[in-house]
Design a protein around this motif. Sequence first.
Motif, PDB file in Angstrom:
ATOM      1  N   ASP A  64       0.826  -1.205   0.000  1.00 53.03           N
ATOM      2  CA  ASP A  64       0.000   0.000   0.000  1.00 53.03           C
ATOM      3  C   ASP A  64       0.863   1.259   0.000  1.00 53.03           C
ATOM      4  O   ASP A  64       0.502   2.267  -0.624  1.00 53.03           O
ATOM      5  CB  ASP A  64      -0.915   0.008   1.228  1.00 53.03           C
ATOM      6  CG  ASP A  64      -2.057  -0.993   1.093  1.00 53.03           C
ATOM      7  OD1 ASP A  64      -2.280  -1.468  -0.033  1.00 53.03           O
ATOM      8  OD2 ASP A  64      -2.711  -1.292   2.101  1.00 53.03           O
ATOM      9  N   SER A 124       2.230   1.862  -3.458  1.00 47.53           N
ATOM     10  CA  SER A 124       1.100   2.311  -4.274  1.00 47.53           C
ATOM     11  C   SER A 124       0.803   3.784  -4.020  1.00 47.53           C
ATOM     12  O   SER A 124       0.576   4.563  -4.959  1.00 47.53           O
ATOM     13  CB  SER A 124      -0.128   1.463  -3.963  1.00 47.53           C
ATOM     14  OG  SER A 124      -1.296   2.014  -4.537  1.00 47.53           O
ATOM     15  N   LEU A 147       1.016   6.915  -6.727  1.00 55.41           N
ATOM     16  CA  LEU A 147      -0.136   7.781  -7.004  1.00 55.41           C
ATOM     17  C   LEU A 147       0.199   9.245  -6.728  1.00 55.41           C
ATOM     18  O   LEU A 147      -0.236  10.143  -7.455  1.00 55.41           O
ATOM     19  CB  LEU A 147      -1.334   7.335  -6.166  1.00 55.41           C
ATOM     20  CG  LEU A 147      -1.981   6.006  -6.580  1.00 55.41           C
ATOM     21  CD1 LEU A 147      -3.016   5.574  -5.553  1.00 55.41           C
ATOM     22  CD2 LEU A 147      -2.606   6.120  -7.967  1.00 55.41           C
ATOM     23  N   LEU A 160      -5.218   9.249 -12.733  1.00 54.67           N
ATOM     24  CA  LEU A 160      -5.415   8.590 -11.441  1.00 54.67           C
ATOM     25  C   LEU A 160      -6.438   7.460 -11.547  1.00 54.67           C
ATOM     26  O   LEU A 160      -6.276   6.398 -10.939  1.00 54.67           O
ATOM     27  CB  LEU A 160      -5.858   9.606 -10.383  1.00 54.67           C
ATOM     28  CG  LEU A 160      -4.770  10.562  -9.880  1.00 54.67           C
ATOM     29  CD1 LEU A 160      -5.369  11.583  -8.915  1.00 54.67           C
ATOM     30  CD2 LEU A 160      -3.637   9.802  -9.197  1.00 54.67           C
ATOM     31  N   GLU A 213      -5.500   3.719 -10.679  1.00 56.01           N
ATOM     32  CA  GLU A 213      -6.201   3.033  -9.593  1.00 56.01           C
ATOM     33  C   GLU A 213      -6.838   1.725 -10.055  1.00 56.01           C
ATOM     34  O   GLU A 213      -7.195   0.883  -9.240  1.00 56.01           O
ATOM     35  CB  GLU A 213      -7.254   3.964  -8.982  1.00 56.01           C
ATOM     36  CG  GLU A 213      -6.643   5.074  -8.133  1.00 56.01           C
ATOM     37  CD  GLU A 213      -7.695   6.004  -7.537  1.00 56.01           C
ATOM     38  OE1 GLU A 213      -8.862   5.938  -7.979  1.00 56.01           O
ATOM     39  OE2 GLU A 213      -7.340   6.778  -6.635  1.00 56.01           O
ATOM     40  N   HIS A 214      -6.974   1.569 -11.374  1.00 54.29           N
ATOM     41  CA  HIS A 214      -7.491   0.303 -11.896  1.00 54.29           C
ATOM     42  C   HIS A 214      -6.545  -0.838 -11.538  1.00 54.29           C
ATOM     43  O   HIS A 214      -6.977  -1.975 -11.318  1.00 54.29           O
ATOM     44  CB  HIS A 214      -7.661   0.399 -13.413  1.00 54.29           C
ATOM     45  CG  HIS A 214      -8.308  -0.804 -14.033  1.00 54.29           C
ATOM     46  ND1 HIS A 214      -9.672  -0.993 -14.041  1.00 54.29           N
ATOM     47  CD2 HIS A 214      -7.772  -1.898 -14.646  1.00 54.29           C
ATOM     48  CE1 HIS A 214      -9.959  -2.139 -14.644  1.00 54.29           C
ATOM     49  NE2 HIS A 214      -8.827  -2.709 -15.020  1.00 54.29           N
ATOM     50  N   LEU A 262      -3.649  -0.196  -9.211  1.00 51.59           N
ATOM     51  CA  LEU A 262      -3.070   0.026  -7.886  1.00 51.59           C
ATOM     52  C   LEU A 262      -4.098  -0.013  -6.766  1.00 51.59           C
ATOM     53  O   LEU A 262      -3.737   0.027  -5.597  1.00 51.59           O
ATOM     54  CB  LEU A 262      -2.345   1.377  -7.859  1.00 51.59           C
ATOM     55  CG  LEU A 262      -1.180   1.523  -8.842  1.00 51.59           C
ATOM     56  CD1 LEU A 262      -0.567   2.923  -8.731  1.00 51.59           C
ATOM     57  CD2 LEU A 262      -0.111   0.461  -8.590  1.00 51.59           C
ATOM     58  N   GLY A 263      -5.367  -0.053  -7.130  1.00 52.02           N
ATOM     59  CA  GLY A 263      -6.412  -0.095  -6.108  1.00 52.02           C
ATOM     60  C   GLY A 263      -7.024   1.271  -5.862  1.00 52.02           C
ATOM     61  O   GLY A 263      -6.326   2.284  -5.874  1.00 52.02           O
ATOM     62  N   ARG A 264      -8.321   1.274  -5.655  1.00 52.45           N
ATOM     63  CA  ARG A 264      -9.063   2.516  -5.445  1.00 52.45           C
ATOM     64  C   ARG A 264      -8.719   3.136  -4.091  1.00 52.45           C
ATOM     65  O   ARG A 264      -8.617   2.423  -3.089  1.00 52.45           O
ATOM     66  CB  ARG A 264     -10.566   2.242  -5.495  1.00 52.45           C
ATOM     67  CG  ARG A 264     -11.454   3.467  -5.390  1.00 52.45           C
ATOM     68  CD  ARG A 264     -11.450   4.252  -6.659  1.00 52.45           C
ATOM     69  NE  ARG A 264     -12.369   5.380  -6.581  1.00 52.45           N
ATOM     70  CZ  ARG A 264     -12.482   6.305  -7.529  1.00 52.45           C
ATOM     71  NH1 ARG A 264     -11.743   6.222  -8.613  1.00 52.45           N
ATOM     72  NH2 ARG A 264     -13.327   7.295  -7.404  1.00 52.45           N
ATOM     73  N   ARG A 265      -8.505   4.433  -4.082  1.00 52.73           N
ATOM     74  CA  ARG A 265      -8.219   5.155  -2.845  1.00 52.73           C
ATOM     75  C   ARG A 265      -9.429   5.987  -2.432  1.00 52.73           C
ATOM     76  O   ARG A 265     -10.337   6.247  -3.225  1.00 52.73           O
ATOM     77  CB  ARG A 265      -7.002   6.066  -3.037  1.00 52.73           C
ATOM     78  CG  ARG A 265      -5.704   5.309  -3.214  1.00 52.73           C
ATOM     79  CD  ARG A 265      -5.212   4.733  -1.897  1.00 52.73           C
ATOM     80  NE  ARG A 265      -3.979   3.980  -2.040  1.00 52.73           N
ATOM     81  CZ  ARG A 265      -3.152   3.728  -1.043  1.00 52.73           C
ATOM     82  NH1 ARG A 265      -3.440   4.152   0.177  1.00 52.73           N
ATOM     83  NH2 ARG A 265      -2.063   3.021  -1.237  1.00 52.73           N
ATOM     84  N   ASN A 283      -7.348  11.344  -2.329  1.00 51.93           N
ATOM     85  CA  ASN A 283      -7.222  12.068  -3.598  1.00 51.93           C
ATOM     86  C   ASN A 283      -7.234  13.577  -3.392  1.00 51.93           C
ATOM     87  O   ASN A 283      -6.546  14.321  -4.099  1.00 51.93           O
ATOM     88  CB  ASN A 283      -8.344  11.653  -4.549  1.00 51.93           C
ATOM     89  CG  ASN A 283      -8.182  10.215  -5.025  1.00 51.93           C
ATOM     90  OD1 ASN A 283      -7.067   9.712  -5.139  1.00 51.93           O
ATOM     91  ND2 ASN A 283      -9.294   9.547  -5.295  1.00 51.93           N
TER      92      ASN A 283
END
Length: 263
Positions: A3, A6, A10, A28, A32-33, A35-38, A43
């Motif tokens: 994390d 990541s 970002l 972004l 995030e697709h 690296l995972g949604r934050r 943001n």
Amino acid sequence: MSDLLSALLLGILEGLTEFLPVSSTGHLLIAEHWLGRRSDFFNIVIQAGAILATTLVLRKRLWFMATHLHERDNRDYVAKLAVAFLVTALVGLPVRMAGWELPETLVPVAWALVIGGVWMILAESWASHLPPRDEVTWKVAIAVGLAQVVAGVFPGTSRSASAIFIAMLLGLSRRSAAAEFVFLVGIPTMFAASGYAFLELVRHGGIGHENWLDVGVAFAAAVVTGFAVVKWLLGYIKTHRFTAFAIYRIVLGVALLLWLPAA
């Protein structure tokens, strides 16, 4: 991928793309697709980091404007910055509250990248036939404010690209002058947008359970990267067109449209 790594990536991406005419929101979402949604809070914080970087780059210009209000030309310039910001706020806030914006999904972002890239090439070609001018008119100030609202409605459009090219087409034809005005307007605009979003998150309890180490690393990365990018860009556009950014947008958008059906 951890994390923390990541978050670092970002933050770097936000710093790279916030003020380049390539759409930070679009990049972004794409990142995030994988690296995972934050969270929205994450943001907002990294966006504020990129804006802080721009403030640091333009600190001498900002100090001059603040300390030379007795000079008519400077006072006029500051007033036009204020008008551009107020137009964005007065039009943009009702638009946001009404929910008039496309969903932040990859398909509309991809189309916005392509259409925006074509628009940039056509707009800069047209502007190249205009006499070189660096005077900001009231018409330009109002149009820049409206362009920022349009960019907020269409994710992937790019706030800086929309505002810079509308300014150039309306007479502020010198690229460096148009970019500086848009960047200066962007400072209060984006700080206000980030502040509003932050208050909304607080009101709805949206900042709980945050990983503050990730947030801090991403914020620092956005500041450092954003500082380097904005400083470089302001020098680059003095002698170069925006064509390379336009081509990049078109290639990326087309690649996304081709990849998405198979994803």
